[in-house]
Design an enzyme around this catalytic site. Structure first.
Site, PDB file in Angstrom:
ATOM      1  N   LYS A 119      43.880  73.316  44.698  1.00  0.00           N
ATOM      2  CA  LYS A 119      43.829  71.967  44.123  1.00  0.00           C
ATOM      3  C   LYS A 119      42.950  71.116  45.024  1.00  0.00           C
ATOM      4  CE  LYS A 119      45.468  68.094  43.679  1.00  0.00           C
ATOM      5  NZ  LYS A 119      44.626  66.881  43.772  1.00  0.00           N
ATOM      6  N   GLU A 133      47.958  70.962  58.270  1.00  0.00           N
ATOM      7  CA  GLU A 133      47.083  70.273  59.221  1.00  0.00           C
ATOM      8  C   GLU A 133      47.143  68.811  58.841  1.00  0.00           C
ATOM      9  OE1 GLU A 133      44.794  68.216  60.502  1.00  0.00           O
ATOM     10  OE2 GLU A 133      42.953  69.234  59.887  1.00  0.00           O
ATOM     11  N   CYS A 166      39.875  64.600  60.971  1.00  0.00           N
ATOM     12  CA  CYS A 166      41.247  64.624  61.522  1.00  0.00           C
ATOM     13  C   CYS A 166      41.232  64.543  63.038  1.00  0.00           C
ATOM     14  CB  CYS A 166      41.951  65.899  61.087  1.00  0.00           C
ATOM     15  SG  CYS A 166      42.113  66.017  59.316  1.00  0.00           S
ATOM     16  N   GLU A 198      46.115  56.938  62.811  1.00  0.00           N
ATOM     17  CA  GLU A 198      44.825  57.456  62.382  1.00  0.00           C
ATOM     18  C   GLU A 198      44.255  56.527  61.315  1.00  0.00           C
ATOM     19  OE1 GLU A 198      44.744  61.570  61.535  1.00  0.00           O
ATOM     20  OE2 GLU A 198      42.592  61.537  61.170  1.00  0.00           O
TER      21      GLU A 198
END
Lengths: 508, 138
Positions: free
Chosen positions: A189, A263, A302, A404
């Site tokens: 997906k 992750e 990331c 983040e």
């Protein structure tokens, strides 16, 4: 300098189809409910194609196709599977420029990066896992003179993979190459923000794989991703994204007792020890380039080095050089221009989120050394999603140091000695990446081992070669990608425990 | 002075919450962190996400409970979360994504006086409120 022509303009190297369907069982299929969503290019903020808006029925169809294909694919010789992965890589390489342009238009990142990084790395990833699977061996242990334990690696079966929008094709390669190499069938997906690149890619390479081995279901997370992640018909779920969805995926997996790899991002510290400025040489220059890496991919990485921790002995000089470096080398511009180093943020809500964080940073009292606002570009780019690379100076407990932002925003603070540096570096919920810059090998080694992160770049940053393991400590997730060890995350271990003793044990 | 709310919704957010509730029934929020769509509040059908002992209950948005990881709250607690909406596309499995709108957590820094008041309140953990909410929310 080259400026690529925008898709659909005269002489452009890319023309998108008006509509992209799901890829199921080796064919492109309309979603059962025949609903579509518009796909917008962040370069100019305008829609350029429609994409299947799938639901649970489409996920089931993809799982049916994957289950039909998985047994034969799992028994296909590793050499044959490797050959197919290599052919995928070859065909991508032959079409590298076209795919790079597609990726840039879909995601907003500069063409310089898709040409030099995204595509070459994705291509190499298929070749790497083609090599790994051919070289992989089971083990056998001679337990005693008559008893042998054989360990065989078997595919898990059908895998669910949900990938993010920051490196659409490269993240697909990171997930698909090991899963397919290991002999699994996949239902993938893609992110709804960047569905076009993977569709163009499937048109390009789909015929190389047996039907049903690779299935792509587009759509929104809640409508397509959730039925996939919660299905009791998948043997494993792999996800890259954020922590709440990561927890939800673990929760679903706990209901089905299947493994996950996750992750989930980070808030990576980049440590600069005082000796970087001992000389004014290439190394000092390289260290400053390492600082400016927070702007790579518009900060949508990331492992963005979004916390710069600087030895207080050099703070004044560092700030000066840092601002100068970013001001001159990281300037938002036309993503189709090969000289552009900072492109568009991937979506409108991403742009808004970054701006809200810049606002929070200012309210918390962080000092803005550079940037601090949206970048307004002109002409065709006026509607695009651009942000000025931003440098904050402040304290590690501020939210701009702890969350983040996923934008071109770095927060700088100073440390006093080695222990303080490590304490600040580890004062975070996350542990994905980190950087260490020093001319002293002992300091570099000790810092690298002391930082709680899955990867510590030492005198470098933002390199992503295959064969170096990538994954998180703490809330950054679990599993290690981009290395042969990822095969283990897509395989079962079968033990045959065999007695070659002709005599009975004598127990009964 | 009353103890301030730790999390509030803008009028636009309340409108979207009401539309989602009409369609999906009782809701809940969990504040995400990390990569990609992280740092955004996620909206789910009530009970879909298991808020546990590692989470804190910050309050409600138009009656819908809002949770955040306790460790995350350690570094967020000095700010009031202001849940707003922007045009957007997708984010995990959050319910509003198909509407073309996205919840977004903005913030304001609490004053010293407000922080002192907030410090007098003990926050409930996710596992302390879940059952009561399920009962109350139906």
């Amino acid at each position: 300098m080259t400026v690529y022509k925008a898709p659909h303009t005269s002489g452009a190297k890319v023309k998108f189809e008006s509509r992209y369907q799901n890829y199921i069982g080796g064919a492109f299929k309309a979603p059962r409910k025949e609903q579509y969503f518009e796909n917008i290019s962040p370069v100019n903020g305008k829609p350029f194609c429609e994409v299947a808006r799938s639901t649970a029925e489409d996920v089931e169809a993809a799982l049916d196709a994957a289950h039909r294909a998985a047994p034969a694919w799992g028994k296909t010789a590793p050499a044959k599977r490797a050959e197919i992965l290599n052919k995928i890589a070859d065909r991508m390489e032959q079409n590298l420029e076209m795919l790079a342009l597609v990726e840039t238009w879909d995601n907003g990142k500069p063409i310089r990066e898709t040409l030099a990084a995204d595509l070459p790395l994705a291509i190499d990833h298929f070749r790497y896992f083609a090599s790994c699977i051919r070289a992989q061996e089971g083990t056998c242990a001679e337990l005693d003179d008559n008893t042998v334990a054989y360990h065989f690696k078997e595919p898990l079966g059908v895998i669910a993979q949900i990938i993010p929008w920051n490196f659409p094709l490269l993240m697909a390669a990171w997930k698909l190459a090991p899963a397919l190499a290991a002999g699994n069938a996949v239902v993938l997906k893609p992110a709804e923000q960047t569905p076009a690149g993977i569709s163009v890619w499937a048109h390009l390479v789909g015929d190389l794989l047996p039907p049903g081995v690779l299935n792509i279901v587009h759509g929104f997370g809640v409508e397509a991703g959730k039925p996939l992640a919660s299905s009791d018909r998948v043997a494993k779920v792999a996800f890259t994204g954020e922590t709440t969805t990561g927890r939800l995926i673990m929760q679903y997996a706990s209901e089905n007792i299947v493994p996950v790899t996750l992750e989930l991002g980070g808030k990576s510290p980049n440590l600069f020890f005082a000796d970087i400025f001992d000389k004014s040489d290439d190394y000092a220059d390289k260290a400053m380039e390492g600082f400016a890496m927070f702007a790579l991919n518009q900060g949508e990485v990331c492992t963005c080095p979004s916390r710069a921790l600087v030895d207080k002995k050099i703070l004044g000089q560092f700030r000066e050089r840092a601002v100068e470096r970013v001001k001159n080398h990281a300037v938002p511009g036309n993503p189709l221009d090969t000289d552009t180093t900072v492109g568009a943020q991937a979506s409108k809500d991403q742009l808004e989120k970054i701006l809200s964080y810049i606002d929070i940073g200012k309210k918390e009292g962080a000092e803005v050394l550079l940037g601090g606002a949206r970048a307004e570009l002109e002409g065709d780019l006026a509607g695009g999603y651009y942000v000025q690379p931003t440098i904050f100076s402040g304290d590690n407990r501020m939210r701009v140091f702890q969350e983040e932002i996923f934008g071109p925003v770095v927060s700088m603070t100073s440390f006093d000695g080695f222990d303080d540096a490590i304490q600040i570096a580890n004062d975070t919920l996350y542990g994905l990446g980190a950087g260490v810059w020093t001319r002293d090998g002992n300091t570099a080694y000790r810092a690298g081992r002391a930082i709680q992160a899955g990867r510590v770049w030492t005198n470098c940053y933002h390199l992503y070669p295959a064969h170096a393991a990538f994954g998180g400590y703490k809330q950054s997730g679990m599993g290690r990608e981009t290395h042969a060890m990822m095969l283990n995350h897509y395989q079962q271990t079968k033990n045959l425990l065999v007695s070659y003793d002709p005599k009975p044990m004598g127990f009964f | 002075m009353d103890v301030p709310d730790r999390v509030v919704a803008t009028p636009g957010a309340v409108t979207l919450i009401r539309a989602l509730r009409t369609r999906h029934g009782p809701l809940m929020f969990h504040q995400s962190g990390g990569c990609c769509d992280g740092s955004a509040p996620m909206c789910y059908p009530r009970g879909e996400f298991k808020a546990g002992h590692s989470d804190l209950f910050l309050g409600d948005l138009d009656g819908e409970p809002f949770f955040i990881g306790a460790k995350q709250y350690d570094v967020w607690g000095h700010t009031q979360l202001i849940v707003d909406v922007v045009e957007g596309r997708g984010a995990g499995f959050s319910l509003e994504a198909p509407t073309g709108m996205r919840f977004l957590a903005k913030a304001r820094v609490f004053t010293r006086e407000e922080r002192d008041l907030l410090a007098t309140q003990r926050l409930l953990h996710g596992d302390e409120v879940e059952l009561a909410l399920v009962t109350a929310g139906g």
